[in-house]
Each structure stands twice: as C-alpha cells, then as structure tokens.
Design a protein around this motif. Structure first.
Motif, PDB file in Angstrom:
ATOM      1  N   ARG A 131      59.849 -42.813  39.056  1.00 21.10           N
ATOM      2  CA  ARG A 131      59.750 -42.973  40.477  1.00 21.10           C
ATOM      3  C   ARG A 131      60.494 -41.795  41.186  1.00 21.10           C
ATOM      4  O   ARG A 131      59.835 -41.230  42.255  1.00 21.10           O
ATOM      5  N   LYS A 132      61.610 -41.613  40.868  1.00 19.77           N
ATOM      6  CA  LYS A 132      62.437 -40.532  41.628  1.00 19.77           C
ATOM      7  C   LYS A 132      62.049 -39.107  41.672  1.00 19.77           C
ATOM      8  O   LYS A 132      61.782 -38.288  42.624  1.00 19.77           O
ATOM      9  N   PHE A 133      61.361 -38.805  40.298  1.00 21.40           N
ATOM     10  CA  PHE A 133      60.763 -37.509  40.213  1.00 21.40           C
ATOM     11  C   PHE A 133      59.581 -37.300  41.146  1.00 21.40           C
ATOM     12  O   PHE A 133      59.572 -36.184  41.710  1.00 21.40           O
ATOM     13  N   ALA A 134      58.714 -38.230  41.287  1.00 18.89           N
ATOM     14  CA  ALA A 134      57.461 -38.145  41.872  1.00 18.89           C
ATOM     15  C   ALA A 134      57.949 -37.920  43.481  1.00 18.89           C
ATOM     16  O   ALA A 134      57.143 -37.118  43.877  1.00 18.89           O
ATOM     17  N   ILE A 135      58.660 -38.765  43.708  1.00 18.63           N
ATOM     18  CA  ILE A 135      59.194 -38.755  45.232  1.00 18.63           C
ATOM     19  C   ILE A 135      59.529 -37.497  45.647  1.00 18.63           C
ATOM     20  O   ILE A 135      59.196 -37.003  46.723  1.00 18.63           O
ATOM     21  N   LEU A 136      60.585 -37.048  44.829  1.00 16.27           N
ATOM     22  CA  LEU A 136      61.487 -35.648  45.394  1.00 16.27           C
ATOM     23  C   LEU A 136      60.344 -34.473  45.153  1.00 16.27           C
ATOM     24  O   LEU A 136      60.410 -33.626  46.113  1.00 16.27           O
ATOM     25  N   MET A 137      59.646 -34.362  44.197  1.00 17.83           N
ATOM     26  CA  MET A 137      58.701 -33.303  43.772  1.00 17.83           C
ATOM     27  C   MET A 137      57.677 -33.026  44.988  1.00 17.83           C
ATOM     28  O   MET A 137      57.498 -31.992  45.693  1.00 17.83           O
ATOM     29  N   SER A 138      57.028 -34.409  45.342  1.00 21.24           N
ATOM     30  CA  SER A 138      56.077 -34.043  46.322  1.00 21.24           C
ATOM     31  C   SER A 138      56.725 -33.612  47.748  1.00 21.24           C
ATOM     32  O   SER A 138      55.864 -32.847  48.420  1.00 21.24           O
ATOM     33  N   GLN A 139      57.794 -34.393  48.015  1.00 21.15           N
ATOM     34  CA  GLN A 139      58.424 -34.170  49.412  1.00 21.15           C
ATOM     35  C   GLN A 139      58.848 -32.545  49.413  1.00 21.15           C
ATOM     36  O   GLN A 139      58.950 -31.678  50.350  1.00 21.15           O
ATOM     37  N   ARG A 140      59.586 -32.175  48.300  1.00 19.58           N
ATOM     38  CA  ARG A 140      60.005 -31.012  48.264  1.00 19.58           C
ATOM     39  C   ARG A 140      59.119 -29.844  48.107  1.00 19.58           C
ATOM     40  O   ARG A 140      59.300 -28.759  48.743  1.00 19.58           O
ATOM     41  N   ILE A 141      58.099 -29.915  47.532  1.00 23.05           N
ATOM     42  CA  ILE A 141      56.941 -28.921  47.522  1.00 23.05           C
ATOM     43  C   ILE A 141      56.608 -28.500  48.932  1.00 23.05           C
ATOM     44  O   ILE A 141      56.262 -27.370  49.438  1.00 23.05           O
ATOM     45  N   VAL A 142      56.347 -29.555  49.665  1.00 23.84           N
ATOM     46  CA  VAL A 142      55.841 -29.483  50.866  1.00 23.84           C
ATOM     47  C   VAL A 142      57.111 -28.905  51.733  1.00 23.84           C
ATOM     48  O   VAL A 142      56.540 -27.745  52.638  1.00 23.84           O
ATOM     49  N   GLU A 143      58.255 -29.046  51.726  1.00 27.72           N
ATOM     50  CA  GLU A 143      59.258 -28.421  52.456  1.00 27.72           C
ATOM     51  C   GLU A 143      59.419 -27.215  52.083  1.00 27.72           C
ATOM     52  O   GLU A 143      59.503 -26.128  52.952  1.00 27.72           O
ATOM     53  N   GLU A 144      59.440 -26.767  50.971  1.00 28.84           N
ATOM     54  CA  GLU A 144      59.466 -25.363  50.455  1.00 28.84           C
ATOM     55  C   GLU A 144      58.394 -24.568  50.875  1.00 28.84           C
ATOM     56  O   GLU A 144      58.408 -23.338  51.288  1.00 28.84           O
ATOM     57  N   ALA A 145      56.935 -24.869  50.885  1.00 29.93           N
ATOM     58  CA  ALA A 145      55.864 -24.361  51.232  1.00 29.93           C
ATOM     59  C   ALA A 145      56.032 -23.981  53.012  1.00 29.93           C
ATOM     60  O   ALA A 145      55.886 -23.001  53.354  1.00 29.93           O
ATOM     61  N   MET A 146      56.456 -25.031  53.553  1.00 31.74           N
ATOM     62  CA  MET A 146      56.852 -24.774  54.975  1.00 31.74           C
ATOM     63  C   MET A 146      57.663 -23.678  55.340  1.00 31.74           C
ATOM     64  O   MET A 146      57.464 -22.886  56.283  1.00 31.74           O
ATOM     65  N   SER A 147      58.859 -24.016  54.572  1.00 32.01           N
ATOM     66  CA  SER A 147      59.941 -22.893  54.679  1.00 32.01           C
ATOM     67  C   SER A 147      59.429 -21.373  54.420  1.00 32.01           C
ATOM     68  O   SER A 147      59.728 -20.326  55.082  1.00 32.01           O
ATOM     69  N   LEU A 148      58.441 -21.312  53.486  1.00 36.30           N
ATOM     70  CA  LEU A 148      58.026 -20.132  52.993  1.00 36.30           C
ATOM     71  C   LEU A 148      57.008 -19.441  53.881  1.00 36.30           C
ATOM     72  O   LEU A 148      57.156 -18.366  54.599  1.00 36.30           O
ATOM     73  N   TYR A 149      56.246 -20.441  54.491  1.00 38.54           N
ATOM     74  CA  TYR A 149      55.196 -20.086  55.692  1.00 38.54           C
ATOM     75  C   TYR A 149      55.825 -19.570  56.827  1.00 38.54           C
ATOM     76  O   TYR A 149      55.451 -18.456  57.399  1.00 38.54           O
ATOM     77  N   VAL A 150      56.998 -20.299  57.509  1.00 43.97           N
ATOM     78  CA  VAL A 150      57.625 -19.836  58.570  1.00 43.97           C
ATOM     79  C   VAL A 150      58.440 -18.630  58.366  1.00 43.97           C
ATOM     80  O   VAL A 150      58.107 -17.628  59.330  1.00 43.97           O
TER      81      VAL A 150
END
Length: 350
Positions: free
Chosen positions: A199-218
């Motif tokens: 459960r923890k891996f699924a939640i952290l991976m999905s959220q952090r992938i989005v946050e990392e992509a957002m940071s890269l885009y900005v």
C-alpha cells in the motif's frame, strides 16, 4: 407420421431415464457433497494465497499560459538578454509527450531513489522497499552477486550493480505497474496509477512521480527566464555601484576656487557629470526591464495542480472469499455431476 412416432419414442425414453438417474444421483450424493466441500476449501485457499494488489491513482492538470513578449523582448535583447524561456516549451506536455515524460527513466528512477521517510536521510528508499515485497525482488535476491545490493546510501553515481538492479526494477514497474492516461478523452486531467502489492509503495510512487514531473516541467518552462533575470539583476547591481562611484567622482572634481582663466580645470567635473548621467539612464532602463521581466515571469509560470491525491485508505483488489468459494464450488460440482452422469451411462449400457 413415422417422424412423429420416432420423436415420441425418444421423448418417452428420456422421461423413462429421469427417475433411475435421480436414484443413481442420490446414491452418489456423498461424492457431490465432497465436491462442494472441496470447492469451498480450494476457494478459501486461493483467497488467502492471492497477493493483494493496491491501486493508487493521482490526477493532476496543467494550465499553461502562453506569454506575449511584445516590445519587452526587443528591449531586453538590446542589453544582451533572451527572455525566450518564458514563451518556449509550449508543447512540452502536450499530446502524448506528457505520458512519455511520466514514464521516463529520469522521473521513475529519481522517485525510486527517494526515501520512504523523507525525514530520515539514511533510511530505506522506495527501490529498497520494492525489493522487500515484490516477486522480482525475490528473484534478484536469489542471485549471489545481487543479494546484498541496496540503495540506502547512494553516492553521486550508482555502482554498476546498483544500476543493474535499478534498471530491472524500472522495466518491471513501467511494464506491469505504471499506468499513465487521460481521465477522459476530452478532458485535460491526467492520471498516474501504480498497481503494487504494498500500500505505502503504491501511494508514494504515484504521488511522487506526479510531483517530480511537475518540478521538471516548471524548471524547463521558466528555468532560462529565471537565469536571465538573475543575470540582469547582477548587471543592475553593477551599474548601481558604478553610479554611486560617479557621484563621489563628480563631487571631488568640483573646484570651488578655480581660476576663471583656466577653463580646463572644469573638464574633470563635466566629464564626471556626463558619465553619471549616462550610467543613471542605463541603470533606469535595466531596472525597468528587470521589474517587467519579474512580473512577466510570475504571470506566465504554469499552474500545475494536483486534483486528487492518493488516499491512505486505497483498497486492494483481492477477489472476495465469497466469489472464490462460489467459483470453486461451481467448478467441482459441475465436474462431479459430469462424473456421475458418465457413470450412469456406463451402467445403463451394461
């Protein structure tokens, strides 16, 4: 007429076998009950043996405003600055590009190397967590040369063994666990879904992938503009220091009791005043463009908003015990019924 008689005879034969078959079936009732009990048992065994699969979904949207540089870009270019970073990259996250970025090795591997608990710099990473619960991790640990590989303390560059293991994890996640798609065909929302048995891996991976992509885009979208603004700020500070120096130079060059017959004594003061005026004009223009650039940057920074964060109560998709038992009972009962029917046919022929 003959066909009608033949059909009546066959139908009568069928009814004639119903009662004997029912009696034979009841005599084999124990086999049927055993099949039902065995089906329930197998259903329960399957339920407890199956691994949970948690689905964690994070959705986000991007509002990307395209700036109009107008005369600002021309004025800034006169001072050697390029503000194109504010208008470039409009198609970076358009179409299918966003899917490839979210699945890219740069994004996924960086997230895998992040700590499960961000407040513990020497703690377990998501890659280490994946190795503890996944079947792929068990396969990796069976190899002697990879059994002791971990990512708790990753240096500036990965070792060859760490790089090998990380690539195995990346390929497995991208092929089996990571799903990137639009929420709807006509909408602007994008979802990142991770399927995992933890459960923890699924939640952290999905959220952090989005946050990392957002940071890269900005960073890509406004990174060049920020760098140019920093350079313009340095130029403005240099001109201000030079301007302050010229004020002191002009004051020193002023001669209070100069001989009116010697006109050349006023030249240093005139030159200092001229330089001060020129530098003051340059400084005013640079500061004006600097403030305009800062305002434009703040207005044109893309708005990236996470709509739905993964919930801590993300439920697994285990098949319920009622369903597994029903399937087991149905399959074995049907098999037992066919067996009893075949036994009856063999007995009837004899």
């Amino acid at each position: 007429m003959d066909n009608t008689v033949e059909k009546e005879i066959r139908l009568s034969d069928l009814f004639r076998h119903i009662k004997p078959f029912l009696r034979f079936f009841l005599s084999r009732l124990l086999l049927m009950l055993l099949a039902i009990a065995l089906g329930i048992g197998l259903g329960l065994v399957y339920y407890y043996k199956q691994k949970p699969r948690f689905e964690s979904v994070c959705t986000f949207m991007i509002e990307d405003k395209q700036p109009s540089m107008g005369g600002l870009g021309g004025i800034a270019s006169q001072f050697g600055f390029d503000l194109g970073g504010l208008s470039g990259g409009g198609s970076l996250f358009s179409g299918e590009n966003i899917f490839e970025i979210l699945r890219s090795k740069r994004i996924v591997n960086k997230v895998l190397l992040s700590k499960v608990d961000s407040v513990q710099p020497a703690g377990m990473t998501l890659a280490d967590l994946y190795l503890t619960f996944s079947d792929e991790g068990k396969k990796i640990r069976k190899k002697p040369q990879l059994a002791s590989v971990n990512f708790n303390s990753v240096a500036s560059s990965l070792t060859p063994l760490q790089d090998t293991v990380l690539n195995i994890i990346y390929n497995k996640i991208v092929k089996k666990s990571l799903i990137v798609d639009r929420v709807s065909k006509r909408g602007n929302l994008t979802k990142v879904q991770i399927d995992a048995s933890d459960r923890k891996f699924a939640i952290l991976m999905s959220q952090r992938i989005v946050e990392e992509a957002m940071s890269l885009y900005v960073h890509i979208k406004v990174g060049n503009a920020k760098m140019n603004i920093s350079r313009m700020q340095v130029r403005a500070d240099s001109l201000l220091m030079l301007l302050n120096g010229k004020y002191y130079s002009a004051a020193v060059a002023q001669t209070l009791d100069a001989n009116p017959g010697i006109a050349s004594s006023r030249v240093p003061a005139e030159l200092a005043l001229r330089d001060r005026g020129v530098i003051s004009t340059l400084y005013s223009e640079v500061v004006k463009n600097l403030e305009a650039s800062k305002m434009l940057l703040s207005q044109q920074t893309p708005v990236i908003e996470i709509i739905d964060y993964p919930s801590i109560s993300t439920e697994d998709n285990l098949v319920s015990p009622v369903v597994t038992c029903f399937i087991g009972v149905f399959a074995l009962s049907f098999l037992a019924f066919v067996t009893i029917f075949v036994q009856y046919l063999i007995r009837y022929k004899h």
